[in-house]
Motif scaffolding. Sequence first.
Motif, PDB file in Angstrom:
ATOM      1  N   THR A 205       0.818  -1.217   0.000  1.00 15.02           N
ATOM      2  CA  THR A 205       0.000   0.000   0.000  1.00 15.02           C
ATOM      3  C   THR A 205       0.850   1.265   0.000  1.00 15.02           C
ATOM      4  OG1 THR A 205      -0.127   0.198   2.426  1.00 15.02           O
ATOM      5  CG2 THR A 205      -1.727  -1.267   1.360  1.00 15.02           C
ATOM      6  N   THR A 206       2.123   1.131  -0.383  1.00 14.38           N
ATOM      7  CA  THR A 206       3.064   2.249  -0.278  1.00 14.38           C
ATOM      8  C   THR A 206       2.572   3.511  -0.982  1.00 14.38           C
ATOM      9  OG1 THR A 206       4.918   0.682  -0.153  1.00 14.38           O
ATOM     10  CG2 THR A 206       5.444   2.967  -0.724  1.00 14.38           C
ATOM     11  N   ASP A 207       1.879   3.361  -2.085  1.00 18.40           N
ATOM     12  CA  ASP A 207       1.484   4.522  -2.879  1.00 18.40           C
ATOM     13  C   ASP A 207       0.144   5.138  -2.458  1.00 18.40           C
ATOM     14  OD1 ASP A 207       3.776   4.329  -4.438  1.00 18.40           O
ATOM     15  OD2 ASP A 207       2.832   2.936  -5.842  1.00 18.40           O
ATOM     16  N   SER A 208      -0.475   4.625  -1.422  1.00 16.92           N
ATOM     17  CA  SER A 208      -1.769   5.157  -0.986  1.00 16.92           C
ATOM     18  C   SER A 208      -1.627   6.001   0.278  1.00 16.92           C
ATOM     19  CB  SER A 208      -2.753   4.004  -0.733  1.00 16.92           C
ATOM     20  OG  SER A 208      -2.258   3.156   0.284  1.00 16.92           O
ATOM     21  N   PRO A 209      -2.572   6.919   0.544  1.00  9.82           N
ATOM     22  CA  PRO A 209      -2.502   7.743   1.762  1.00  9.82           C
ATOM     23  C   PRO A 209      -2.499   6.860   3.007  1.00  9.82           C
ATOM     24  CG  PRO A 209      -4.170   8.584   0.257  1.00  9.82           C
ATOM     25  CD  PRO A 209      -3.750   7.252  -0.278  1.00  9.82           C
ATOM     26  N   TYR A 210      -1.716   7.262   4.003  1.00  5.18           N
ATOM     27  CA  TYR A 210      -1.558   6.371   5.156  1.00  5.18           C
ATOM     28  C   TYR A 210      -1.341   7.125   6.457  1.00  5.18           C
ATOM     29  CZ  TYR A 210       0.879   3.370   8.484  1.00  5.18           C
ATOM     30  OH  TYR A 210       1.278   2.717   9.622  1.00  5.18           O
ATOM     31  N   VAL A 211      -2.042   6.649   7.480  1.00  4.01           N
ATOM     32  CA  VAL A 211      -1.746   6.998   8.866  1.00  4.01           C
ATOM     33  C   VAL A 211      -2.322   5.893   9.728  1.00  4.01           C
ATOM     34  CG1 VAL A 211      -3.883   8.331   9.207  1.00  4.01           C
ATOM     35  CG2 VAL A 211      -1.889   8.804  10.637  1.00  4.01           C
ATOM     36  N   ASN A 212      -1.647   5.583  10.807  1.00  5.84           N
ATOM     37  CA  ASN A 212      -2.148   4.642  11.802  1.00  5.84           C
ATOM     38  C   ASN A 212      -2.252   5.420  13.104  1.00  5.84           C
ATOM     39  OD1 ASN A 212      -2.853   2.473  13.397  1.00  5.84           O
ATOM     40  ND2 ASN A 212      -1.321   1.105  12.533  1.00  5.84           N
ATOM     41  N   ILE A 213      -3.465   5.761  13.490  1.00  9.49           N
ATOM     42  CA  ILE A 213      -3.685   6.753  14.541  1.00  9.49           C
ATOM     43  C   ILE A 213      -3.555   6.161  15.939  1.00  9.49           C
ATOM     44  CG2 ILE A 213      -5.319   8.388  15.525  1.00  9.49           C
ATOM     45  CD1 ILE A 213      -6.565   8.645  12.728  1.00  9.49           C
ATOM     46  N   ASP A 214      -2.624   6.734  16.707  1.00  8.79           N
ATOM     47  CA  ASP A 214      -2.449   6.326  18.098  1.00  8.79           C
ATOM     48  C   ASP A 214      -2.233   7.517  19.011  1.00  8.79           C
ATOM     49  OD1 ASP A 214      -2.133   4.298  20.158  1.00  8.79           O
ATOM     50  OD2 ASP A 214      -0.014   4.840  20.172  1.00  8.79           O
ATOM     51  N   THR A 215      -1.700   8.605  18.470  1.00  8.91           N
ATOM     52  CA  THR A 215      -1.349   9.774  19.265  1.00  8.91           C
ATOM     53  C   THR A 215      -1.978  11.041  18.664  1.00  8.91           C
ATOM     54  OG1 THR A 215       0.623  10.269  17.955  1.00  8.91           O
ATOM     55  CG2 THR A 215       0.877   8.701  19.780  1.00  8.91           C
ATOM     56  N   PRO A 216      -1.979  12.157  19.429  1.00  9.19           N
ATOM     57  CA  PRO A 216      -2.486  13.417  18.875  1.00  9.19           C
ATOM     58  C   PRO A 216      -1.769  13.847  17.597  1.00  9.19           C
ATOM     59  CG  PRO A 216      -2.337  13.589  21.259  1.00  9.19           C
ATOM     60  CD  PRO A 216      -1.707  12.264  20.881  1.00  9.19           C
ATOM     61  N   SER A 217      -0.482  13.580  17.496  1.00  6.97           N
ATOM     62  CA  SER A 217       0.241  13.958  16.275  1.00  6.97           C
ATOM     63  C   SER A 217      -0.220  13.112  15.092  1.00  6.97           C
ATOM     64  CB  SER A 217       1.758  13.836  16.470  1.00  6.97           C
ATOM     65  OG  SER A 217       2.119  12.499  16.769  1.00  6.97           O
ATOM     66  N   ASP A 218      -0.560  11.856  15.347  1.00  8.04           N
ATOM     67  CA  ASP A 218      -1.117  11.011  14.282  1.00  8.04           C
ATOM     68  C   ASP A 218      -2.453  11.578  13.815  1.00  8.04           C
ATOM     69  OD1 ASP A 218       0.983   9.184  14.546  1.00  8.04           O
ATOM     70  OD2 ASP A 218      -0.111   7.966  16.006  1.00  8.04           O
ATOM     71  N   TRP A 219      -3.234  12.061  14.760  1.00  3.80           N
ATOM     72  CA  TRP A 219      -4.541  12.648  14.418  1.00  3.80           C
ATOM     73  C   TRP A 219      -4.364  13.879  13.538  1.00  3.80           C
ATOM     74  CZ3 TRP A 219      -9.232  10.513  15.482  1.00  3.80           C
ATOM     75  CH2 TRP A 219     -10.351  11.285  15.165  1.00  3.80           C
ATOM     76  N   GLU A 220      -3.381  14.702  13.865  1.00  3.53           N
ATOM     77  CA  GLU A 220      -3.097  15.885  13.057  1.00  3.53           C
ATOM     78  C   GLU A 220      -2.685  15.483  11.637  1.00  3.53           C
ATOM     79  OE1 GLU A 220      -0.167  18.117  15.131  1.00  3.53           O
ATOM     80  OE2 GLU A 220      -1.481  18.612  16.818  1.00  3.53           O
ATOM     81  N   LYS A 221      -1.906  14.405  11.536  1.00  3.57           N
ATOM     82  CA  LYS A 221      -1.512  13.911  10.223  1.00  3.57           C
ATOM     83  C   LYS A 221      -2.735  13.445   9.438  1.00  3.57           C
ATOM     84  CE  LYS A 221       1.382  10.450   7.918  1.00  3.57           C
ATOM     85  NZ  LYS A 221       2.327   9.306   8.105  1.00  3.57           N
ATOM     86  N   ALA A 222      -3.671  12.772  10.120  1.00  4.35           N
ATOM     87  CA  ALA A 222      -4.894  12.305   9.462  1.00  4.35           C
ATOM     88  C   ALA A 222      -5.712  13.478   8.940  1.00  4.35           C
ATOM     89  CB  ALA A 222      -5.721  11.473  10.426  1.00  4.35           C
ATOM     90  N   GLU A 223      -5.810  14.536   9.722  1.00  2.00           N
ATOM     91  CA  GLU A 223      -6.553  15.720   9.295  1.00  2.00           C
ATOM     92  C   GLU A 223      -5.878  16.354   8.085  1.00  2.00           C
ATOM     93  OE1 GLU A 223      -8.652  17.406  13.338  1.00  2.00           O
ATOM     94  OE2 GLU A 223      -6.537  17.883  13.013  1.00  2.00           O
ATOM     95  N   SER A 224      -4.546  16.367   8.089  1.00  2.00           N
ATOM     96  CA  SER A 224      -3.816  16.937   6.959  1.00  2.00           C
ATOM     97  C   SER A 224      -4.054  16.114   5.690  1.00  2.00           C
ATOM     98  CB  SER A 224      -2.319  16.975   7.290  1.00  2.00           C
ATOM     99  OG  SER A 224      -1.571  17.458   6.200  1.00  2.00           O
ATOM    100  N   ILE A 225      -4.013  14.792   5.820  1.00  8.80           N
ATOM    101  CA  ILE A 225      -4.276  13.924   4.668  1.00  8.80           C
ATOM    102  C   ILE A 225      -5.690  14.138   4.151  1.00  8.80           C
ATOM    103  CG2 ILE A 225      -4.579  11.521   3.942  1.00  8.80           C
ATOM    104  CD1 ILE A 225      -2.299  10.790   5.880  1.00  8.80           C
ATOM    105  N   LEU A 226      -6.621  14.228   5.073  1.00  2.18           N
ATOM    106  CA  LEU A 226      -8.022  14.410   4.700  1.00  2.18           C
ATOM    107  C   LEU A 226      -8.202  15.704   3.909  1.00  2.18           C
ATOM    108  CD1 LEU A 226     -10.807  13.073   5.025  1.00  2.18           C
ATOM    109  CD2 LEU A 226     -11.141  14.458   7.072  1.00  2.18           C
ATOM    110  N   ASN A 227      -7.524  16.749   4.303  1.00  2.00           N
ATOM    111  CA  ASN A 227      -7.617  18.030   3.605  1.00  2.00           C
ATOM    112  C   ASN A 227      -7.094  17.942   2.173  1.00  2.00           C
ATOM    113  OD1 ASN A 227      -8.784  19.433   5.745  1.00  2.00           O
ATOM    114  ND2 ASN A 227      -6.800  20.004   6.624  1.00  2.00           N
ATOM    115  N   THR A 228      -6.076  17.119   1.960  1.00  2.00           N
ATOM    116  CA  THR A 228      -5.526  16.978   0.617  1.00  2.00           C
ATOM    117  C   THR A 228      -6.422  16.115  -0.269  1.00  2.00           C
ATOM    118  OG1 THR A 228      -4.237  14.985   1.147  1.00  2.00           O
ATOM    119  CG2 THR A 228      -3.182  17.124   1.542  1.00  2.00           C
TER     120      THR A 228
END
Length: 230
Positions: A205-228
Motif C-alpha cells: 500500500t506504499t502509494d496510498s494515503p496512510y496513517v495509523n492513529i495512536d497519538t495526537p500527532s497522528d490525528w493531526e496527520k490524518a486531518e492533513s491527509i483528509l484536507n488533501t
Amino acid sequence: MKILGIIPARGGSKGLKRKNILPLGEKPLLQYTCESARNSKLLTKVILSSDDEEIIEVAKGLGLEVPFKRPDNLAQDTTTSLEVVKHALQYFKDKGESFDAVCLLQPTTPFRESELIDKAIQKFISDSPDSLVSVREVPHEYNPHWIFEEKEGRLSIATGEKEIITRRQELPKAYFRDGAIYLTKTSMILNQNSLYGKNIGFIDTTDSPYVNIDTPSDWEKAESILNTMK
C-alpha cells in the motif's frame, strides 16, 4: 470463500482517548472503516467487536452489525487481536455459522478503500497463503541490512551479516505492517493459534494515503491527509 470482516473498537484507548468515535472531518473515525468494509464486494459479513456502549450505538447508527458486546476481559491493554478474533469466531460457531477466513480491519487506519480490501482478498484466494497483511516499503535508510544493534558497547549488523551491503541498489526490499488489513485462514487461527502462520502473503500500500492513529500527532496527520483528499 466465506470471509468474516471484524472491526475491533474498544473504548479504553490510552494514546488518544475515545479516538474511535472522535470526529475526523465530518465523520467519526469509525465511519471510514465501516464504509470501506460495507462497500467491499467480497466480505461475507462485517461486524463490530466492542466493549463500549457508546461505540456500539454509533456503529449501529452507521448500519454496522453488532452481534455481541465484547466482554471486559477482552478489552484490556493486554488483549491481543488474536483473542478478539477467536472470540468472534466462537460466537458464530455457537450460532452454527462458520467462516473460511477472517479479515481484521482496524479503525485507526481510516484511509483504506474498499477496492483495496477486495484486491487483498482476491490475492489471498488466488495465492492461498496462511495469511495476508497490508504493508508499506521501508525507506532504504531504515532497511534492516543497514540497521545496527548494540551489544556490549559495540555495533553489529541487525541481520547478522558480517559485511554491510554498500550500495542502495543492492538492498532487498523490506516492508512494515501498516495495520490496514489482516487476512487469515480460520484454520490457522483455531488450529495454530496464530494470525500469521508461516506462509505470509502481502499487499503493498506504499502509494496510498496512510496513517495509523495512536497519538495526537497522528490525528493531526490524518486531518492533513483528509484536507488533501477534498
